[in-house]
Every structure is written in structure tokens, then in C-alpha cells.
Design a protein around this motif. Structure first.
Motif, PDB file in Angstrom:
ATOM      1  N   ILE A  60      36.813  45.401  42.353  1.00  0.00           N
ATOM      2  CA  ILE A  60      37.553  44.023  42.223  1.00  0.00           C
ATOM      3  C   ILE A  60      38.008  43.644  43.516  1.00  0.00           C
ATOM      4  O   ILE A  60      37.748  42.490  44.207  1.00  0.00           O
ATOM      5  CB  ILE A  60      38.635  44.184  41.221  1.00  0.00           C
ATOM      6  CG1 ILE A  60      38.106  44.257  39.709  1.00  0.00           C
ATOM      7  CG2 ILE A  60      39.629  42.982  41.254  1.00  0.00           C
ATOM      8  CD1 ILE A  60      39.069  44.470  38.833  1.00  0.00           C
ATOM      9  N   VAL A  61      38.367  44.540  44.408  1.00  0.00           N
ATOM     10  CA  VAL A  61      38.984  44.345  45.766  1.00  0.00           C
ATOM     11  C   VAL A  61      37.750  43.957  46.849  1.00  0.00           C
ATOM     12  O   VAL A  61      37.907  43.010  47.560  1.00  0.00           O
ATOM     13  CB  VAL A  61      39.745  45.640  46.458  1.00  0.00           C
ATOM     14  CG1 VAL A  61      39.899  45.335  47.851  1.00  0.00           C
ATOM     15  CG2 VAL A  61      41.139  45.572  45.752  1.00  0.00           C
ATOM     16  N   ILE A  62      36.617  44.484  46.697  1.00  0.00           N
ATOM     17  CA  ILE A  62      35.572  44.008  47.371  1.00  0.00           C
ATOM     18  C   ILE A  62      34.830  42.878  46.813  1.00  0.00           C
ATOM     19  O   ILE A  62      34.189  42.045  47.675  1.00  0.00           O
ATOM     20  CB  ILE A  62      34.352  45.250  47.446  1.00  0.00           C
ATOM     21  CG1 ILE A  62      34.915  46.502  47.962  1.00  0.00           C
ATOM     22  CG2 ILE A  62      33.110  45.164  48.005  1.00  0.00           C
ATOM     23  CD1 ILE A  62      34.330  48.088  47.696  1.00  0.00           C
ATOM     24  N   ALA A  63      34.851  42.581  45.811  1.00  0.00           N
ATOM     25  CA  ALA A  63      34.241  41.652  44.869  1.00  0.00           C
ATOM     26  C   ALA A  63      34.965  40.263  45.438  1.00  0.00           C
ATOM     27  O   ALA A  63      34.297  39.131  45.360  1.00  0.00           O
ATOM     28  CB  ALA A  63      34.029  41.572  43.573  1.00  0.00           C
ATOM     29  N   LEU A  64      36.113  40.199  45.533  1.00  0.00           N
ATOM     30  CA  LEU A  64      36.927  39.120  46.048  1.00  0.00           C
ATOM     31  C   LEU A  64      36.392  38.468  47.152  1.00  0.00           C
ATOM     32  O   LEU A  64      35.798  37.318  46.940  1.00  0.00           O
ATOM     33  CB  LEU A  64      38.290  39.213  46.088  1.00  0.00           C
ATOM     34  CG  LEU A  64      38.851  39.816  44.652  1.00  0.00           C
ATOM     35  CD1 LEU A  64      40.461  40.172  44.909  1.00  0.00           C
ATOM     36  CD2 LEU A  64      38.959  38.514  43.747  1.00  0.00           C
ATOM     37  N   PRO A  65      36.397  38.989  48.359  1.00  0.00           N
ATOM     38  CA  PRO A  65      35.808  38.418  49.281  1.00  0.00           C
ATOM     39  C   PRO A  65      34.322  38.355  49.307  1.00  0.00           C
ATOM     40  O   PRO A  65      33.766  37.231  50.007  1.00  0.00           O
ATOM     41  CB  PRO A  65      36.164  39.055  50.665  1.00  0.00           C
ATOM     42  CG  PRO A  65      36.446  40.234  50.088  1.00  0.00           C
ATOM     43  CD  PRO A  65      36.853  40.299  48.760  1.00  0.00           C
ATOM     44  N   LEU A  66      33.610  39.149  48.844  1.00  0.00           N
ATOM     45  CA  LEU A  66      32.025  39.082  48.557  1.00  0.00           C
ATOM     46  C   LEU A  66      31.744  38.103  47.914  1.00  0.00           C
ATOM     47  O   LEU A  66      30.568  37.143  48.156  1.00  0.00           O
ATOM     48  CB  LEU A  66      31.768  40.248  48.282  1.00  0.00           C
ATOM     49  CG  LEU A  66      30.190  40.656  48.302  1.00  0.00           C
ATOM     50  CD1 LEU A  66      29.538  40.650  49.560  1.00  0.00           C
ATOM     51  CD2 LEU A  66      29.656  42.029  47.599  1.00  0.00           C
ATOM     52  N   GLY A  67      32.346  37.875  46.769  1.00  0.00           N
ATOM     53  CA  GLY A  67      31.967  36.684  45.855  1.00  0.00           C
ATOM     54  C   GLY A  67      32.026  35.114  46.670  1.00  0.00           C
ATOM     55  O   GLY A  67      31.236  34.252  46.039  1.00  0.00           O
ATOM     56  N   ILE A  68      33.082  35.192  47.284  1.00  0.00           N
ATOM     57  CA  ILE A  68      33.208  33.757  47.959  1.00  0.00           C
ATOM     58  C   ILE A  68      31.918  33.572  48.768  1.00  0.00           C
ATOM     59  O   ILE A  68      31.430  32.669  49.081  1.00  0.00           O
ATOM     60  CB  ILE A  68      34.369  33.950  48.858  1.00  0.00           C
ATOM     61  CG1 ILE A  68      35.618  33.928  48.009  1.00  0.00           C
ATOM     62  CG2 ILE A  68      34.423  32.694  49.833  1.00  0.00           C
ATOM     63  CD1 ILE A  68      36.925  34.032  48.837  1.00  0.00           C
ATOM     64  N   TRP A  69      31.386  34.543  49.472  1.00  0.00           N
ATOM     65  CA  TRP A  69      30.221  34.276  50.190  1.00  0.00           C
ATOM     66  C   TRP A  69      29.075  34.327  49.357  1.00  0.00           C
ATOM     67  O   TRP A  69      28.034  33.401  49.573  1.00  0.00           O
ATOM     68  CB  TRP A  69      30.443  35.512  51.411  1.00  0.00           C
ATOM     69  CG  TRP A  69      28.983  35.507  52.425  1.00  0.00           C
ATOM     70  CD1 TRP A  69      28.766  34.534  53.140  1.00  0.00           C
ATOM     71  CD2 TRP A  69      28.148  36.469  52.584  1.00  0.00           C
ATOM     72  NE1 TRP A  69      27.563  34.943  53.630  1.00  0.00           N
ATOM     73  CE2 TRP A  69      27.091  36.039  53.467  1.00  0.00           C
ATOM     74  CE3 TRP A  69      27.973  37.635  51.601  1.00  0.00           C
ATOM     75  CZ2 TRP A  69      25.869  36.829  53.725  1.00  0.00           C
ATOM     76  CZ3 TRP A  69      26.526  38.536  52.092  1.00  0.00           C
ATOM     77  CH2 TRP A  69      25.751  38.106  53.060  1.00  0.00           C
TER      78      TRP A  69
END
Length: 107
Positions: A60-69
Motif C-alpha cells: 500500500i505504501v509503495i503503491a500510493l506514489p507508484l500509482g500516481i505515475w
């Protein structure tokens, strides 16, 4: 309102629902894929007692910024659909208020 206008509004609402659903599903799929990757990488490097909930929290922590990109095109499409529906609702509200004041609504 005419039938054509009703069809446009329902079509916009359907598009909005579809775009937001696709974006949400993509975000969830990203978290699931990251959870699996983290969990199985931990297994491969020899951590046999790695809790799945810890892998999920890291994902979840990794997916937050990764999902934006990664999901930017889907997010932009969903945002455009939201803006279109909001614009139509604003226009319809202005026309209704003009009719209530006794003025001819502008198209």
C-alpha cells in the motif's frame, strides 16, 4: 429537457462510472501485484515466516506514489469524466434557476 439531453447526461454518467471503476480496479490490482511480489521475494530470500499483512502494508505504501505515475492516463480520463458531468450539472442548475426567476435560459 429533451430526450437527446437526457441521453447525453446518462451517457456521461455511465462513462464516469466506467472510468472511475477502471481506475479503482487498476489501483487495487497494483496493490495486489505488489503484495504478491513482496511476499514471494521475501520467501525467495529465505524469510519463511513473513506475514502477508506486512507485505500488504508495504505494498500500500509503495503503491500510493507508484500509482500516481503508472496510472496517470487512467486518472486523467476519470478526472475528465468527472469534470464533464460537473459542467453539465452546473449548466442544468443555472438553466433551472433562470426558469425559476422567469427568465429564458441561455443554451
Amino acid at each position: 429537457m429533451s430526450d437527446n439531453s437526457d441521453n447525453q447526461i446518462s451517457g456521461s454518467a455511465a462513462r464516469l462510472a466506467r472510468d472511475v471503476l477502471i481506475y479503482t480496479a487498476a489501483r487495487i490490482a497494483l496493490v495486489v501485484a505488489l503484495t504478491a511480489a513482496i511476499y514471494y521475494i521475501a520467501q525467495l530470500i529465505g524469510i519463511r515466516e513473513f506475514p502477508l499483512i506486512v507485505a500488504l502494508l508495504f505494498a500500500i505504501v509503495i503503491a500510493l506514489p507508484l500509482g500516481i505515475w503508472v496510472l496517470a492516463p487512467l486518472r486523467k480520463r476519470a478526472t475528465a469524466s468527472i469534470a464533464l458531468v460537473d459542467e453539465r450539472r452546473r449548466r442544468d442548475r443555472e438553466q433551472l434557476q433562470a426558469r425559476l426567476r422567469g427568465k429564458k435560459p441561455s443554451d
